[in-house]
Design an enzyme around this catalytic site. Sequence first.
Site, short mmCIF file in Angstrom:
data_model
loop_
_atom_site.label_atom_id
_atom_site.label_comp_id
_atom_site.label_asym_id
_atom_site.label_seq_id
_atom_site.Cartn_x
_atom_site.Cartn_y
_atom_site.Cartn_z
CB SER A 215 -0.99 -0.12 1.31
OG SER A 215 -1.60 1.33 1.41
CE1 TYR B 212 -4.40 -2.18 4.56
CE2 TYR B 212 -3.58 0.20 4.04
CZ TYR B 212 -3.99 -1.10 3.67
OH TYR B 212 -4.26 -1.46 2.50
#
Length: 350
Positions: free
Chosen positions: A142, A167
């Site tokens: 990501s 995350y």
Amino acid sequence: MKILVTGIAGFIGYHLVNSLIKRDDEIIGLDIINDYYDVTIKYGRLKNCGFAISGIEYNKLIKSSKYPNLSFIKLNLEDKKNIENLFKQENFDQVINLAAQAGVRYSLVNPQAYIDSNITGFLTILECCRHYSIKHLTYASSSSVYGLNEKQPFSTKDNVDHPVSLYASSKKCNELMAHTYSHLFGIPTTGLRFFTVYGPWGRPDMALFIFTKAILENKPIDVYNYGKMQRDFTYISDIVQGIIKVNDNPPEGNQNWNPNNPEPSSSTAPYKIYNIGNSKPVELMSFVKTIEEELGKKAIINLLPIQPGDVPSTYADVTDLIENFNYKPQVSVKEGIKNFIDWYRNFYSI
């Protein structure tokens, strides 16, 4: 090739599988179908792939009624025993791991979900790749890993040691774990840092979905950092194009890699990291304006400070992807937003 695609009921996984099935590859899709967001959308994606919703049972392989080269199994990545049985029975050539607990803000309230799925689950995949001779593991990272980095465009040649959400930390951890397995066991691994993916069948927790829904319902939209945000919005078909090109070309060790000046995105091991983005950051207020134009309605805007875990700007350096695969994003933000809104109106019968 026989390919395992995890996260098939997810946004990116669904679109990827719909491209792969047009080739001669045999695809098995895996998903746990969790309730992080509206499962109606997840089941809708699976239905479009030819799976009868009523026939989905845990750990039961079912064939698509629409595509002869596509099957689905409902499994949890942390279910080591049944995941290993699947690898043993199916003899995969490649794995594309897109299954993960998504979302930056959700990681502030439910951190354990990220450890379970993104780290423990990813370890299960790595171990199976190790023991069942997988020729290439492509996995989702990501743009969130860039964290506090301010130098732009974000480059895979820069260190990413200051994440601002769990995350992001879990995705950075995936990259480190993959390198370890590439180094120790010679497994070719490629990590893909996605930049703000959007398009039809998109996630309800993403800005385009949230803004479209609120505007149509005459509700205010929350715009963070008082609108001073930029995102490298990347249309789903451009993301899929990049995934397929990368997955078709497993990395080899970089023989010019210098341990005295280590370049983070490669190694002497068969390991590589790429950014996949549009490389054209868009001001958030401009993004909102385009949505308003396509909907024919003005937004009620609620300006707020930046949220914990968020970064003010993202901008992808995709030089490696261009040089290695002639990667060229095709879809403009205006066209992409129109395509999403057309899908949204159709899906919700508006």
